[in-house]
Design a protein around this motif. Structure first.
Motif, mmCIF file in Angstrom:
data_model
loop_
_atom_site.group_PDB
_atom_site.id
_atom_site.type_symbol
_atom_site.label_atom_id
_atom_site.label_comp_id
_atom_site.label_asym_id
_atom_site.label_seq_id
_atom_site.Cartn_x
_atom_site.Cartn_y
_atom_site.Cartn_z
ATOM 1 N N TRP A 240 49.385 30.251 4.970
ATOM 2 C CA TRP A 240 50.603 29.834 5.657
ATOM 3 C C TRP A 240 50.960 30.797 6.772
ATOM 4 C CZ3 TRP A 240 54.439 28.227 1.166
ATOM 5 C CH2 TRP A 240 53.925 27.078 0.544
ATOM 6 N N ASP A 245 48.554 25.037 7.138
ATOM 7 C CA ASP A 245 49.454 24.381 6.184
ATOM 8 C C ASP A 245 48.646 23.665 5.109
ATOM 9 O OD1 ASP A 245 51.366 25.317 7.860
ATOM 10 O OD2 ASP A 245 51.969 23.366 8.653
ATOM 11 N N SER A 246 48.111 24.451 4.185
ATOM 12 C CA SER A 246 47.300 23.885 3.108
ATOM 13 C C SER A 246 47.962 24.180 1.773
ATOM 14 C CB SER A 246 45.886 24.471 3.134
ATOM 15 O OG SER A 246 45.887 25.790 2.624
ATOM 16 N N ASP A 247 47.336 23.695 0.702
ATOM 17 C CA ASP A 247 47.872 23.943 -0.633
ATOM 18 C C ASP A 247 47.261 25.190 -1.263
ATOM 19 O OD1 ASP A 247 45.299 23.127 -1.082
ATOM 20 O OD2 ASP A 247 45.805 21.602 -2.589
ATOM 21 N N CYS A 250 42.416 24.786 0.318
ATOM 22 C CA CYS A 250 41.791 24.146 1.484
ATOM 23 C C CYS A 250 42.039 22.635 1.522
ATOM 24 C CB CYS A 250 40.291 24.436 1.529
ATOM 25 S SG CYS A 250 39.909 26.195 1.666
ATOM 26 N N ALA A 251 43.047 22.169 0.810
ATOM 27 C CA ALA A 251 43.426 20.761 0.856
ATOM 28 C C ALA A 251 44.755 20.636 1.583
ATOM 29 C CB ALA A 251 43.525 20.179 -0.545
ATOM 30 N N GLU A 252 45.010 19.468 2.150
ATOM 31 C CA GLU A 252 46.239 19.260 2.905
ATOM 32 C C GLU A 252 47.440 19.253 1.968
ATOM 33 O OE1 GLU A 252 48.130 16.004 6.054
ATOM 34 O OE2 GLU A 252 46.046 15.830 5.351
ATOM 35 N N ASP A 254 51.104 18.337 0.427
ATOM 36 C CA ASP A 254 51.839 17.087 0.300
ATOM 37 C C ASP A 254 52.930 16.987 1.360
ATOM 38 O OD1 ASP A 254 50.299 16.433 -1.848
ATOM 39 O OD2 ASP A 254 51.756 17.084 -3.355
ATOM 40 N N THR A 255 53.189 15.782 1.800
ATOM 41 C CA THR A 255 54.178 15.565 2.860
ATOM 42 C C THR A 255 55.560 16.079 2.476
ATOM 43 O OG1 THR A 255 52.965 13.592 3.556
ATOM 44 C CG2 THR A 255 55.223 13.831 4.366
ATOM 45 N N ALA A 258 55.883 19.817 3.040
ATOM 46 C CA ALA A 258 55.432 20.340 4.327
ATOM 47 C C ALA A 258 56.420 21.324 4.940
ATOM 48 C CB ALA A 258 55.179 19.183 5.292
#
Length: 324
Positions: A240, A245-247, A250-252, A254-255, A258
């Motif tokens: 961050w 902005d990952s979890d 390396c995954a996107e 959640d909206t 965000a």
């Protein structure tokens, strides 16, 4: 006692269900969990609580214990199993204390060097010091003395290693106030829309008053959340900080979450101190490069939980210290 009582409440919650008898397995699991405290008294207290629960409710409120009503034979059967388990667990707790005593009885190179033992609670410290006094410094008599042993908690050791024993700007209680300032300054930003709405920014009337009243509680919860990230998932905060902005895996992200990375970046810009993940990395590198003023031998006893960063620090300490 509370640990066993919690299971009893769970068993009662399943009253009338065929699964109620299966929930009894949680009693055995709960007893096993208490072994982590390394205190036979806690195991004995929980065992007596379970026995009284089964015996009394079998006659007073059978449905709270067994799905088929009162069953004294089953009470006796469960009691025998619990007693056997408790006996083994209490022996294990005593054995662990004996094993630590044998380790501490081994002289160090420096005869004046202290021993450092990390315990999770003061109660375990008192019990352990009593057990060690039966073995350390003992001559021909039955009792010895537990001297030259310093008991501390992992939290106090981590605070010393990271230089935050007296003041930590990233502790949740300290973080609340700059976090409130950051939220106030960012309420009109697009990424802060969800959080701002929850806190009543732009609202009018009684609903606005209710939402605004949440500000401190919500800020305190977010501060605790960031502190948990710093201890358990430092790689998440590192990403961050770098604008990713990952979890953390390396995954996107959640909206609906965000806003957290944006809030974190806005927050660290307001605090004139290294973020906790950078401070942790610097401390680990320093510990691997050279020793500390700590005793040469450290022992951990009865730890039930260690954060990822705590394990990293202990691993770094083992480079120049004997960690058991």
């Amino acid at each position: 006692m509370a640990h066993a009582a919690t299971v009893a409440v769970l068993v009662y919650a399943f009253a009338g269900s065929p699964l109620q008898i299966d929930i009894h397995m949680y009693f055995f699991a709960a007893l096993a969990m208490l072994t982590a405290l390394c205190d036979w008294r806690a195991i004995l207290t929980a065992t007596l609580t379970v026995a009284l629960h089964h015996l009394l409710l079998n006659f007073l409120l059978p449905a709270a214990v067994f799905p088929g009503g009162a069953d004294f034979f089953r009470v006796v059967l469960h009691a025998v199993i619990v007693l056997i388990e408790a006996g083994v667990l209490m022996w294990i707790s005593q054995y662990l204390a004996k094993a630590l005593a044998q380790l501490l009885a081994t002289p160090q190179d420096d005869p004046f060097a202290a021993e450092l033992v990390l315990v999770p609670a003061r109660g375990i410290e008192r019990w352990l010091s009593q057990r060690l006094s039966h073995r350390l410094g003992r001559g021909s008599g039955a009792d010895g003395v537990c001297a030259g042993v310093e008991f501390r908690t992992p939290r106090s050791l981590v605070a010393e290693l990271t230089g935050t024993a007296d003041d930590d700007p990233w502790s949740p209680d300290r973080l609340v106030w700059p976090l409130l300032e950051t939220i106030d300054a960012s309420a009109d930003q697009p990424w802060c829309t969800r959080l701002a709405a929850h806190l009543g920014y732009g609202y009018q009337g009684s609903d606005a008053e209710l939402r605004v009243g949440r500000r401190h509680a919500v800020a305190r919860r977010i501060a605790a959340l960031f502190a948990s990230y710093a201890a358990q998932r430092p790689q998440l905060l590192a990403q961050w900080t770098d604008g990713i902005d990952s979890d953390g895996l390396c995954a996107e992200i959640d909206t609906d979450l965000a806003w957290q990375p944006e809030l974190w970046r806005a927050l660290i810009a307001r605090i004139a101190a290294d973020p906790p993940h950078l401070r942790h990395a610097r401390t680990v590198d320093a510990l691997r490069a050279s020793g500390t003023g700590l005793p040469p031998r450290l022992s951990l006893f009865g730890q039930t939980r260690l954060a990822t960063t705590d394990i990293d620090l202990l691993d770094a300490l083992s480079t120049n210290h004997a960690v058991h």
